[in-house]
Each structure stands twice: as structure tokens, then as C-alpha cells.
Scaffold this motif. Sequence first.
Motif, PDB file in Angstrom:
ATOM      1  N   THR A 188       0.797  -1.355  -0.087  1.00  0.00           N
ATOM      2  CA  THR A 188      -0.127   0.074   0.075  1.00  0.00           C
ATOM      3  C   THR A 188       0.785   1.374  -0.294  1.00  0.00           C
ATOM      4  O   THR A 188       0.229   2.136   0.033  1.00  0.00           O
ATOM      5  CB  THR A 188      -0.845   0.031   1.109  1.00  0.00           C
ATOM      6  OG1 THR A 188      -0.232  -0.062   2.416  1.00  0.00           O
ATOM      7  CG2 THR A 188      -1.956  -1.144   1.330  1.00  0.00           C
ATOM      8  N   LYS A 189       2.379   0.975   0.062  1.00  0.00           N
ATOM      9  CA  LYS A 189       3.005   2.347   0.129  1.00  0.00           C
ATOM     10  C   LYS A 189       2.972   2.958   1.345  1.00  0.00           C
ATOM     11  O   LYS A 189       2.936   4.546   1.075  1.00  0.00           O
ATOM     12  CB  LYS A 189       3.321   2.921  -1.174  1.00  0.00           C
ATOM     13  CG  LYS A 189       3.699   2.114  -2.391  1.00  0.00           C
ATOM     14  CD  LYS A 189       3.578   2.924  -3.701  1.00  0.00           C
ATOM     15  CE  LYS A 189       4.236   2.190  -4.823  1.00  0.00           C
ATOM     16  NZ  LYS A 189       4.235   0.754  -4.836  1.00  0.00           N
ATOM     17  N   SER A 190       2.536   2.427   2.338  1.00  0.00           N
ATOM     18  CA  SER A 190       2.152   3.296   3.546  1.00  0.00           C
ATOM     19  C   SER A 190       3.718   3.534   4.322  1.00  0.00           C
ATOM     20  O   SER A 190       4.706   2.656   4.403  1.00  0.00           O
ATOM     21  CB  SER A 190       1.356   2.421   4.441  1.00  0.00           C
ATOM     22  OG  SER A 190       0.200   2.248   3.874  1.00  0.00           O
ATOM     23  N   ALA A 191       3.725   4.642   4.733  1.00  0.00           N
ATOM     24  CA  ALA A 191       5.145   5.140   5.621  1.00  0.00           C
ATOM     25  C   ALA A 191       4.976   4.525   7.010  1.00  0.00           C
ATOM     26  O   ALA A 191       3.764   4.348   7.664  1.00  0.00           O
ATOM     27  CB  ALA A 191       5.065   6.549   5.627  1.00  0.00           C
ATOM     28  N   VAL A 192       6.060   3.855   7.600  1.00  0.00           N
ATOM     29  CA  VAL A 192       6.129   3.191   8.925  1.00  0.00           C
ATOM     30  C   VAL A 192       7.118   3.791   9.680  1.00  0.00           C
ATOM     31  O   VAL A 192       8.374   4.045   9.139  1.00  0.00           O
ATOM     32  CB  VAL A 192       6.453   1.869   8.682  1.00  0.00           C
ATOM     33  CG1 VAL A 192       6.410   0.982  10.025  1.00  0.00           C
ATOM     34  CG2 VAL A 192       5.247   1.239   7.749  1.00  0.00           C
ATOM     35  N   VAL A 193       6.745   4.273  10.945  1.00  0.00           N
ATOM     36  CA  VAL A 193       7.872   4.308  11.917  1.00  0.00           C
ATOM     37  C   VAL A 193       8.174   3.352  12.980  1.00  0.00           C
ATOM     38  O   VAL A 193       7.095   2.755  13.305  1.00  0.00           O
ATOM     39  CB  VAL A 193       7.423   5.679  12.839  1.00  0.00           C
ATOM     40  CG1 VAL A 193       8.546   5.948  13.958  1.00  0.00           C
ATOM     41  CG2 VAL A 193       7.445   7.117  11.899  1.00  0.00           C
ATOM     42  N   ILE A 194       9.214   3.057  12.999  1.00  0.00           N
ATOM     43  CA  ILE A 194       9.710   1.793  13.856  1.00  0.00           C
ATOM     44  C   ILE A 194      10.038   2.473  15.293  1.00  0.00           C
ATOM     45  O   ILE A 194      10.839   3.397  15.418  1.00  0.00           O
ATOM     46  CB  ILE A 194      10.783   0.967  13.405  1.00  0.00           C
ATOM     47  CG1 ILE A 194      10.313   0.251  12.184  1.00  0.00           C
ATOM     48  CG2 ILE A 194      11.297  -0.086  14.451  1.00  0.00           C
ATOM     49  CD1 ILE A 194      11.383  -0.239  11.256  1.00  0.00           C
TER      50      ILE A 194
ATOM     51  N   ALA B  94      19.507  -0.545  17.802  1.00  0.00           N
ATOM     52  CA  ALA B  94      19.203   0.301  16.777  1.00  0.00           C
ATOM     53  C   ALA B  94      19.871   1.952  16.861  1.00  0.00           C
ATOM     54  O   ALA B  94      20.052   2.377  15.963  1.00  0.00           O
ATOM     55  CB  ALA B  94      17.623   0.428  16.808  1.00  0.00           C
ATOM     56  N   THR B  95      20.005   2.348  18.159  1.00  0.00           N
ATOM     57  CA  THR B  95      20.534   3.472  18.322  1.00  0.00           C
ATOM     58  C   THR B  95      22.112   3.481  18.767  1.00  0.00           C
ATOM     59  O   THR B  95      22.810   4.419  18.741  1.00  0.00           O
ATOM     60  CB  THR B  95      19.936   4.187  19.340  1.00  0.00           C
ATOM     61  OG1 THR B  95      20.074   3.659  20.722  1.00  0.00           O
ATOM     62  CG2 THR B  95      18.312   4.318  19.209  1.00  0.00           C
ATOM     63  N   ASN B  96      22.656   2.377  18.715  1.00  0.00           N
ATOM     64  CA  ASN B  96      24.269   2.175  19.001  1.00  0.00           C
ATOM     65  C   ASN B  96      24.365   2.936  20.276  1.00  0.00           C
ATOM     66  O   ASN B  96      25.594   3.563  20.481  1.00  0.00           O
ATOM     67  CB  ASN B  96      24.832   2.773  18.069  1.00  0.00           C
ATOM     68  CG  ASN B  96      26.491   2.094  17.791  1.00  0.00           C
ATOM     69  OD1 ASN B  96      26.622   1.041  18.370  1.00  0.00           O
ATOM     70  ND2 ASN B  96      27.274   2.981  17.365  1.00  0.00           N
TER      71      ASN B  96
ATOM     72  N   SER C 116      20.973   2.515  13.201  1.00  0.00           N
ATOM     73  CA  SER C 116      20.345   2.927  11.831  1.00  0.00           C
ATOM     74  C   SER C 116      19.175   3.625  12.442  1.00  0.00           C
ATOM     75  O   SER C 116      18.367   4.102  11.426  1.00  0.00           O
ATOM     76  CB  SER C 116      20.238   1.639  10.867  1.00  0.00           C
ATOM     77  OG  SER C 116      19.200   0.654  11.485  1.00  0.00           O
ATOM     78  N   HIS C 117      18.853   3.571  13.487  1.00  0.00           N
ATOM     79  CA  HIS C 117      17.581   4.228  14.238  1.00  0.00           C
ATOM     80  C   HIS C 117      16.260   3.868  13.426  1.00  0.00           C
ATOM     81  O   HIS C 117      15.359   4.738  13.126  1.00  0.00           O
ATOM     82  CB  HIS C 117      17.763   5.654  14.104  1.00  0.00           C
ATOM     83  CG  HIS C 117      18.770   6.289  14.841  1.00  0.00           C
ATOM     84  ND1 HIS C 117      18.522   6.769  16.310  1.00  0.00           N
ATOM     85  CD2 HIS C 117      20.302   6.288  14.695  1.00  0.00           C
ATOM     86  CE1 HIS C 117      19.808   7.076  16.724  1.00  0.00           C
ATOM     87  NE2 HIS C 117      20.726   6.949  15.856  1.00  0.00           N
ATOM     88  N   GLY C 118      16.138   2.621  12.945  1.00  0.00           N
ATOM     89  CA  GLY C 118      14.896   2.070  12.313  1.00  0.00           C
ATOM     90  C   GLY C 118      14.575   2.608  10.969  1.00  0.00           C
ATOM     91  O   GLY C 118      13.708   2.498  10.389  1.00  0.00           O
ATOM     92  N   SER C 119      15.538   3.184  10.292  1.00  0.00           N
ATOM     93  CA  SER C 119      15.616   3.573   8.934  1.00  0.00           C
ATOM     94  C   SER C 119      15.737   2.586   7.673  1.00  0.00           C
ATOM     95  O   SER C 119      15.337   2.783   6.780  1.00  0.00           O
ATOM     96  CB  SER C 119      16.449   4.865   8.695  1.00  0.00           C
ATOM     97  OG  SER C 119      17.839   4.328   8.780  1.00  0.00           O
TER      98      SER C 119
END
Length: 399
Positions: A23-29, A111-113, A164-167
Motif C-alpha cells: 500500500t506504500k504506507s510510511a512506517v515509523v519503527i 538500533a541507536t548504537n 540505523s535508528h529504524g531507518s
Amino acid sequence: MTPIHEPLSEEAAARLVHVAALTKSAVVIRGGGTRSLHATPEGTDVLSARGLNGIVAYNPAEMTMTARAGTPLETVEAALAEKRQMLAFEPNDLRAALGTSGIPTIGGVFATNASGPRRFVAGAARDSLLGVRFVNGRGEVVKAGGRVMKNVTGLDLAKLLAGSHGSLALLTEVTFRLLPVPETAATIVVSNLNDAEAAAAMATAMSMSVEVSGAAHLPESVRGRFVGGALPDGAATVLRLEGLAASVAVRAEKLGAAMARFGAVSQIEAETTRRLWREIRDAAPYADGTPRPLWRVSVAPIAGQQLVAALRLETGVDAFYDWQGGLVWLRMESDPEAALLRRYIKAVGGGHTTLLRARPEVLAATETVQPQSDAVAALSARVKASFDPNALFVSRMVG
């Protein structure tokens, strides 16, 4: 209202990402939400790892652990404490400094090191990471690395995700190495040094064979905000020693004698040492309940005090130093002064900045992370395209 999804299994997480890809939806982890200061954009889903909870495997003899990404950090540390083991890189807890809540998770740590005072001798969080499982931007489950230190298949891929901060992907499981907890610790304190003198003293300490595991400088402006003001009067340059009690005693005597030429020397013992370095780790002086801009700046060790000296000529700034001066915690009085800060960082040889805290409207208007060079940006774009070809994952994390 922003939808928040908390899948209870890796398979469920993969299905959610697959649907978002279609659906090409943006996602924040999101992990425990302890570092999320930015507002989530309208129309963006939040995918939380908190439901992916539990220790999968723990081998004290091999000093490795595997845990699902949403496992609370306190759960991991409690299990390690029973076997007198620890995470070498001392992950920091910035909730008080950032004014956030939530529960830190082991996936969020990687994820944030997130790396504390021992980082400059023991490595960052990514250096302890042996393997990962993750869901990429296509909704595929991928495994990289392994559960033992000899298995290095995919190890560099795992390290790409650290910080990578969830990116790039949703971490679902992490495997990491451990170290024994030192029998005891002590801190040598050198008092009343200015920033430049402290840099020289720390460099001398690090050149010695006494195995310093923490080196920080606390100027007079912050010194009284550590360990309940128990440090001696004046600026404090603090040097940590850890290990067997007999060894620490011998090394402390040798280090103290060497530091005496820089200033008055004193020593604090194990219990206060542990508290002091937790407070250094967590930027405790700046847990002041205000939104005054707080920067985390990484530069060459000798350049930290040069940067702060230059900034003080032009703006109001408070600071203290970790990592032998290479990590600078900077609190601005009003404006973040991002352009000024980055200009001076370039002048002292380069480095990296992250704006950790500010008023919401200031965060929204400021480039919070150090801009990349054209070459690095191009490489980052290729990595992003490989992990997340539809650019589903939007990082809203700092720190």
C-alpha cells in the motif's frame, strides 16, 4: 490518531510490513519510545517491537545472549547480573535528560548504537553485536551473523543495522557478546584543571599501562551535580580503573602518582564510582526538566575542549566531556546554534553532532543529525535502497 501496531511474533511483523509495502504506507519503527521526541507525521503507522519480548538463549560459558528486540533492557541486565556478566558498552539511559518515558529495549539499544563511558576502550554497541534477525522493507525475514563469536557470516550486515535508528529494517532478534563484571572499581580524581589541562592529563593516563576504562572531565559548572556533590571542590578530571581488587589498588597508586604533577589527586571507592559513571553515562547534569537544547558531539579527543572554547566566545554553552574528551555533552542556553556548532566542528577537524533535546518547534526546524558528505550520502542511499526499496521506514528517533 496514529495507528500503533505491536505484533507478537516475527511472522506477524513481517505481514504488517508486507502490507505496508503493497500500500506504500510510511512506517515509523519504535522500541520502548524512550528517545522519540519528534511528532509522528500524519498518515504514518507506528510499528512497535515491544511485543517481541523474551530471552531466546543465554550461554554464560560462551558469554553470549540472544534476545528478542522488544525485551526490556532491565530484563537482560537482571539475567546477566545473576551470572556476574554485563554489556561491555554500558548503554545509556537518557530518559531523564530528554524528559521522555517508556522502557528501554535491547533492540532499541542496538538500533541507536547506545554506548556509554567504556565505549572508547571496549567498543560501541555495534562492536558487541554478533547476529540479528530483521524484517526488511519488502516484508522479508532476514538472518545475519550467528550466536557464537566464531560465526562471522553476515556480521557486517548486522553492524549496518546498529545505529540505523529504524531507518533500514525492523530488528526482531539480536545476539551479542558479554563480559564478566569487574570485581571492583575505583576512580582517581584530579582537581582544579581547566579543560586544556584536563585533556593533557587524560591523554597521559591513556598512554599508561594501567588500563583506564573511563576518562571524563567535569568542569566546575557541572561538578556539583554529580554524586550528590560528593566530588572535591573545583573541576574534576575523573579516571576509572576496574578489575580484581589487588590489581586495582596497585594501578590506582601508580596512576595517582603520575597524575600528581597535574593537580591535587584523590580517590573514590567502588560504590561511589559506580554511581558517578552511571551519571556520566546518562548526562545527569542536564536532566533539569527544561527544553534547553542538548547536543551530543563526537570529535577527536584533543578537539573537544578546543570546540567548547571556541563556542564560549560566541554563545552561552555548558559542557562536560567523556571518552577522554572525544564525547562532548553540550547544553545551549537558548538557540541550538546548529550552523555555528557545525562550523566550529569542521574547523577542529570534523566530527558528528546530534541534537537530542529542544522545544518541538525547534526540533522540527533543525537538522538534528550531522549532514553527510555527498559521497557518504550516496552510499547511504544505496544501502537504504537495498534494505528498504520503497522507503517505507521513516526514522523519528534521536540519540
